[in-house]
Enzyme design. Structure first.
Site, PDB file in Angstrom:
ATOM      1  N   GLU A 120     -11.941  -0.134 -10.510  1.00 38.68           N
ATOM      2  CA  GLU A 120     -11.473  -1.094 -11.509  1.00 38.68           C
ATOM      3  C   GLU A 120     -12.305  -1.109 -12.790  1.00 38.68           C
ATOM      4  OE1 GLU A 120      -9.526  -1.802  -7.858  1.00 38.68           O
ATOM      5  OE2 GLU A 120     -11.691  -1.781  -8.256  1.00 38.68           O
ATOM      6  N   THR A 123      -0.745   0.655 -10.385  1.00 40.88           N
ATOM      7  CA  THR A 123      -2.028   0.064 -10.014  1.00 40.88           C
ATOM      8  C   THR A 123      -2.884   0.995  -9.165  1.00 40.88           C
ATOM      9  OG1 THR A 123      -3.037  -2.049  -9.312  1.00 40.88           O
ATOM     10  CG2 THR A 123      -1.341  -1.067  -7.856  1.00 40.88           C
ATOM     11  N   ARG A 176       0.648   3.803  -3.290  1.00 36.88           N
ATOM     12  CA  ARG A 176       0.023   5.093  -2.998  1.00 36.88           C
ATOM     13  C   ARG A 176       1.054   6.203  -2.810  1.00 36.88           C
ATOM     14  NH1 ARG A 176      -5.623   3.967  -0.259  1.00 36.88           N
ATOM     15  NH2 ARG A 176      -5.736   1.694  -0.403  1.00 36.88           N
ATOM     16  N   GLU A 200       0.825  -1.205   0.000  1.00 30.81           N
ATOM     17  CA  GLU A 200       0.000   0.000   0.000  1.00 30.81           C
ATOM     18  C   GLU A 200       0.865   1.263   0.000  1.00 30.81           C
ATOM     19  OE1 GLU A 200      -3.054   0.051  -0.524  1.00 30.81           O
ATOM     20  OE2 GLU A 200      -3.931  -1.819   0.142  1.00 30.81           O
ATOM     21  N   ASP A 226      -4.371 -10.078  -8.168  1.00 29.62           N
ATOM     22  CA  ASP A 226      -4.614  -9.205  -9.315  1.00 29.62           C
ATOM     23  C   ASP A 226      -3.406  -8.474  -9.896  1.00 29.62           C
ATOM     24  OD1 ASP A 226      -4.471  -7.697  -6.981  1.00 29.62           O
ATOM     25  OD2 ASP A 226      -6.453  -6.792  -7.177  1.00 29.62           O
TER      26      ASP A 226
END
Length: 571
Positions: free
Chosen positions: A453, A537, A193, A189, A321
């Site tokens: 998504e 992502t 981010r 994360e 994913d």
């Protein structure tokens, strides 16, 4: 005395307007002289400004060339040639010289208004905190107090031309962002981010403060890769550097959490010239490639000591994913050169495995990607897996004769994901769906937390096909967010997409991803061109830079800015 008065009177008549009104020829001459002098002064000032700008750019080029001369002396290991990714600031709020659709213009402005509402609420009630709780009007630190929403929003603010908001956020990053926290941070994360958000802001603005902060936090994350296999632990203390995995995985690392740092850390090496970042994350791929299965499908748990997978779920949803996404995108990030061809090969192998998971519903024949445990298939698909249509479409052009087959699969999966939204009373998708013969699909976990998504895939499909249907679908989803999730102090998710009951959280990715992809869905394709940028992502665009290109391609060139340029071009 009389002569003095007479001489003074004669001179004063030339400043009397009546004198010129009676003599139009002289008035015309005086006017032309005024215009000429004004134009001359203005032109000289303009030339001075332009020469100052060109001198500044030449100075930057000289510094860049000096840096390159030093770096070209370095040999061996990972290529550490520092790349200049800085691009000229372009005002994306202007559309001079481009033909645009009035409907797209109006919708883009509506999305921008939504971003202003979300950001203003964050500024007012949660400034500097990780996320806003709009219902209770307070901030919470979901990620250790790293300003996640602020950093996640930097590039969205920049792209939308919200310059004042961007500058205030920049000042907070420069003066208040502090990573010296006794907090066990998620490597995944924090990378997608914070590292990704800072690098994107750097690539867009050229402001070195973002690059320095990205290096700071990345250096604190690096010890997580110090394992026997090189597969990273997924959590690390930002002060002490103690790394570990969560207890609920049985000590294993998570596939997506371990294989979704490559874009950011390779980009950091390219921008700093320091090979350590790239070496750590590329070693993960080398380890996994040693035992990569024939179908390219990896279970979600990996042993960080042996570097081997554990018996667990195979999925393109949660915890699997973005590993597959990054195999494709590192190939794109490296400009598809031979140096990164093995990423493309691994991705194509994984796509063969994906085809083995594809199923269709009855009676409506919706296409979906099932999950797998051992040899058993599970008829379930996460909304998180709705990134896959966009990924497949993005990679389809590299298939040659099979390109149409994969693009068609992407379009079929996108229809299913759009139906995730359209099949509920609120027109917002649940977290996952189950498929049963005779009834197509039913909502499993029924919350909606503002995920991006599906609109991400609609963005890619519109860019790659030009089919405006995907814009219409995206607009319908945006309107559902406006109707169900917008509140006085921001945007919230839904506890249940069937009843519309609201939660109390504005996820940072709503500003970073959902609104950015919607904005770009209604912007000209030259805005953040897919030929020049690759999205991580978390939807943070990073500049594409060739890996190990021929030396002549790296030959430094002095570039002088053109005097006249469009203001809504690709940046």
């Amino acid at each position: 005395m009389a002569r003095t008065r007479s001489s003074s009177s004669t001179r004063l008549r030339y400043v009397n307007p009546a004198y010129y009104l009676k003599r139009p020829t002289r008035l015309a001459v005086l006017f032309m002289a005024f215009v000429f002098i004004s134009f001359f002064v203005w032109d000289r000032q303009t030339l001075v400004r332009e020469h100052e700008e060109e001198l500044l750019m030449l100075k930057e080029e000289v510094e860049h060339l000096q840096s390159e001369l030093e770096e070209l002396k370095h040999e061996g290991g990972v290529s550490v040639k520092k790349e200049n990714t800085i691009t000229k600031r372009i005002d994306l709020t202007k559309i001079d010289g481009l033909t645009t659709d009035p409907v797209e213009d109006e919708r883009r402005e509506k999305v921008k208004d939504a971003m202003v509402h979300a950001w203003t609420s964050y500024e007012k009630y949660a400034w500097g905190h990780d996320e806003l709780q709009p219902q209770s009007k307070n901030g919470v630190d979901s990620f250790g107090g790293l300003g996640a929403t602020l950093i996640d929003s930097l590039d969205t603010l920049y792209i939308m031309g919200l310059d004042e908001q961007f500058q205030r956020a920049r000042e907070w990053v420069a003066n208040s962002l502090d990573f010296n926290k006794n907090y066990d941070a998620s490597v995944f994360e924090t990378t997608i981010r914070v590292v990704g958000g800072l690098l994107s802001a750097y690539d867009l603005s050229g402001d070195n403060v973002f690059l320095e902060k990205a290096k700071d936090i990345a250096d604190r994350l690096l010890p997580a890769w110090n394992t026997p296999s090189g597969i990273p632990y997924n959590f690390i203390n930002l002060i002490h550097g103690n790394a570990h995995n969560p207890g609920w995985t049985g000590g294993d690392s998570i596939l997506a959490d371990s294989g979704t740092e490559q874009l950011e850390f390779i980009a950091l090496t390219q921008r700093t010239g320091d090979p350590k970042y790239q070496q750590k994350v590329e070693n993960v791929i080398l380890v996994l490639n040693k035992t990569f299965p024939a179908d390219g499908l990896l279970p979600i748990y990996i042993n960080p000591h042996r570097g081997t997978t554990s018996h667990s779920t195979i999925t393109f949803g949660a915890m699997g994913d973005s590993f597959y996404e990054y195999l494709l995108k590192v190939w794109i990030q490296g400009n598809k050169t031979a140096e990164v061809q093995h990423y493309r090969e691994m991705w194509e192998t994984s796509m063969k495995g994906l085809l083995s998971l594809v199923r269709k519903t009855a009676p409506s024949s919706y296409t979906y990607i099932s999950e797998k445990i051992g040899n058993s298939l599970i008829d379930k698909m996460d909304e998180l897996a709705c990134f896959a249509p966009g990924m497949i479409a993005l990679g389809s052009s590299g298939y040659g004769p099979d390109s149409a087959k994969f693009l068609n699969l992407a379009e079929e999966l996108a229809l299913t994901c759009y139906n995730f939204y359209q099949s509920t009373p609120t027109k917002l998708a649940g977290e996952n769906y189950f498929f049963h013969s005779g009834q197509d699909m039913t909502v499993g976990t029924s919350w909606n937390i503002l995920r991006p998504e599906t609109v991400e895939s609609l963005f890619y499909l519109w860019r790659l096909t030009g089919n405006k249907t995907y814009q219409e679908w995206g607009w319908n989803i945006f309107q559902a967010f406006e109707k169900n999730s917008r509140v006085e102090s921001g945007y919230v998710g839904l506890k249940d997409v069937n009843t519309g009951v609201k939660d109390n959280m504005m996820q940072s990715f709503f500003l970073a991803e959902t609104l950015k992809y919607l904005y770009l869905l209604f912007s000209p394709p030259s805005v953040i061109s897919l030929d020049e940028w690759v999205f991580n992502t978390e939807a943070h665009p990073l500049k594409i830079i060739s890996r190990s290109a021929p030396r002549e391609e790296h030959k430094p060139q002095i570039r002088v800015r053109a005097r006249k340029e469009g203001r809504f071009g690709g940046i």
